[in-house]
Scaffold this active site. Structure first.
Site, PDB file in Angstrom:
ATOM      1  N   CYS A 135       1.674  -3.959   0.842  1.00  0.00           N
ATOM      2  CA  CYS A 135       0.467  -3.164   0.990  1.00  0.00           C
ATOM      3  C   CYS A 135       0.873  -1.777   1.494  1.00  0.00           C
ATOM      4  CB  CYS A 135      -0.510  -3.821   1.953  1.00  0.00           C
ATOM      5  SG  CYS A 135       0.236  -4.231   3.529  1.00  0.00           S
ATOM      6  N   CYS A 162       2.634  -1.451   4.883  1.00  0.00           N
ATOM      7  CA  CYS A 162       4.023  -1.914   4.943  1.00  0.00           C
ATOM      8  C   CYS A 162       4.964  -0.772   4.564  1.00  0.00           C
ATOM      9  CB  CYS A 162       4.234  -3.089   3.986  1.00  0.00           C
ATOM     10  SG  CYS A 162       2.938  -4.326   4.080  1.00  0.00           S
TER      11      CYS A 162
END
Lengths: 345, 78
Positions: B10, B13
């Site tokens: 995502c 991250c």
């Protein structure tokens, strides 16, 4: 290094204490301030369409933003007491129903991001949280949250906000309960049950309160930074429609007399994906232009609670029959909410 | 030193991986930042909220993106 961080924390605490009275003064006088700008600074003629549209915008945007900052700050502090790890521990081995109620409530306060849905699902199942209880959590977490609440209070008043919260929780509780009763465990992908999660001891350390203030400030920065634009655009659309779109524009399509409006709104809402901040200003326009409350609520829940991207993510851990059951049961719950509210109001 | 960023890919991250790389660079230490996106592996660290930061096989942060200076401090403590 550590000392310098402590000093910044103390500064932040001071900043927060100073900001609170300023916030209050601004919020209480907001109508006067926006009137002052419109009538005195800009010298606009009161009562015209354009003036009232701009007045609505200049009042509504700071109002929602002020509420947002305060509540997200508070929720940020509350959330620092919860974590998925603790929630998992609390829910492990809980009986159905009571477990579903707890899971739905914890879903509201546990920090959750839809991108963590899979690790969370795996972690819950591995710890022995029943499947239905896990679903109650996963349904409540995105649907009932502080952002939805603030936006609803700001644009519709607290009654609608409470109705939305309660019905959202009921849907999460009963959908999860039903999934549990139907014993659908066999439709979870087989590899899920073989996952072994490691242990972390990061919860063991005690967090000082100044760190919790910091996490409140952090979440304000993060969330407000992400959604302020949605709010400005949403309220702008609302303000524009306020003066210029005919009152009963949506009445034939989403009004009370059209029984099919509720299921139709849900079906339209499923492939759409948006967070609460994006969809609520649009829903407020729909209602103002003749859509009924039940239909609008159903549309909103369907957009926020059920989404195609989410289904695709869940496909990794769930087999098709369970995904269909999940979507079907939640959709049925939303359908009931829509019909009941159209019936009452 | 061994640094890992856990996350299924995502946006947060990526942000964490960037911050970790920057921290390593600023401290001028010999460390490799590795990204882990395999779900089973992530779970094996006991992490349920991503992104997470692992230093020398120990989870130090999960569920949020710490700032570069916070990461530097965590690295120095490890």
């Amino acid at each position: 290094m550590i000392k310098s961080i402590q000093i910044t924390n103390r500064k932040q605490l001071l900043l927060v204490l100073l900001s609170l009275p300023i916030w209050y003064i601004l919020y209480v006088n907001l109508q006067n301030i926006s009137d002052f700008f419109i009538d005195t600074v800009f010298g606009m003629k009161a009562g015209t369409h354009l003036t009232e549209t701009i007045r609505f915008f200049i009042f509504e945007v700071p109002k929602v933003l002020l509420l947002l900052v305060l509540i997200i700050f508070g929720v940020g502090i509350v959330r620092s007491y919860f974590s998925p790890e603790k929630t998992r521990k609390a829910l492990a081995g809980k009986s159905t129903f009571l477990g579903n109620v707890m899971a739905a409530l914890l879903g509201v306060v546990t920090p959750f991001c839809s991108c963590s849905a899979i690790p969370l699902f795996l972690g819950f199942v591995e710890a022995g949280v029943p499947l239905g209880v896990t679903f109650s959590f996963l349904i409540a977490a995105p649907m009932v949250n502080e952002i939805a609440l603030i936006m609803l209070v700001g644009l519709f008043g607290w009654q609608t906000a409470i109705i939305y919260t309660l019905t959202g929780l009921l849907i999460a509780i009963f959908s999860g309960w039903l999934i549990g009763v139907l014993k659908l465990e066999k439709y979870v992908q087989d590899w899920v049950f073989e996952v072994k999660t490691g242990q972390t001891d990061q919860d063991a350390t005690k967090i000082p309160f100044s760190d919790r203030i910091k996490s409140g400030i952090d979440s304000v920065k993060e969330i407000v930074g992400k959604i302020w634009l949605y709010i400005v655009i949403g309220v702008a659309i609302g303000a524009g429609a306020h003066g210029y779109v005919p009152e009963d524009f949506m009445a034939s399509l989403m009004g009370k007399s059209a029984w099919y409006s509720v299921p139709l709104s849900i079906v339209i809402g499923i492939p759409m994906y948006s967070n609460a901040a994006g969809i609520i200003p649009i829903v407020s326009v729909l209602i103002e232009k003749g859509a009924s409350l039940g239909t609008a609520l159903a549309f909103m829940m369907s957009v926020i609670g059920l989404s195609l991207p989410e289904v695709i993510i869940l496909k990794k851990v769930l087999k098709m029959p369970l995904i269909l059951a999940f979507v079907g049961i939640v959709a049925a719950g939303i359908l009931c909410v829509g019909f009941i509210f159209n019936f009452i109001y | 030193m061994d640094i890992k960023v856990l996350g299924p890919g995502c946006k947060k991250c990526g942000t964490l991986a960037e911050a970790a790389n920057k921290a390593v660079e600023e401290l001028a230490i010999d460390a490799k930042v590795e990204k882990i996106d395999d779900m089973v592996k992530i779970l094996s660290y006991g992490v349920m909220s991503t992104p997470a930061l692992v230093i020398n096989e120990k989870v130090v942060v999960s569920g949020k993106v710490p700032s570069v200076s916070e990461i530097k401090e965590l690295i120095q403590k490890a």
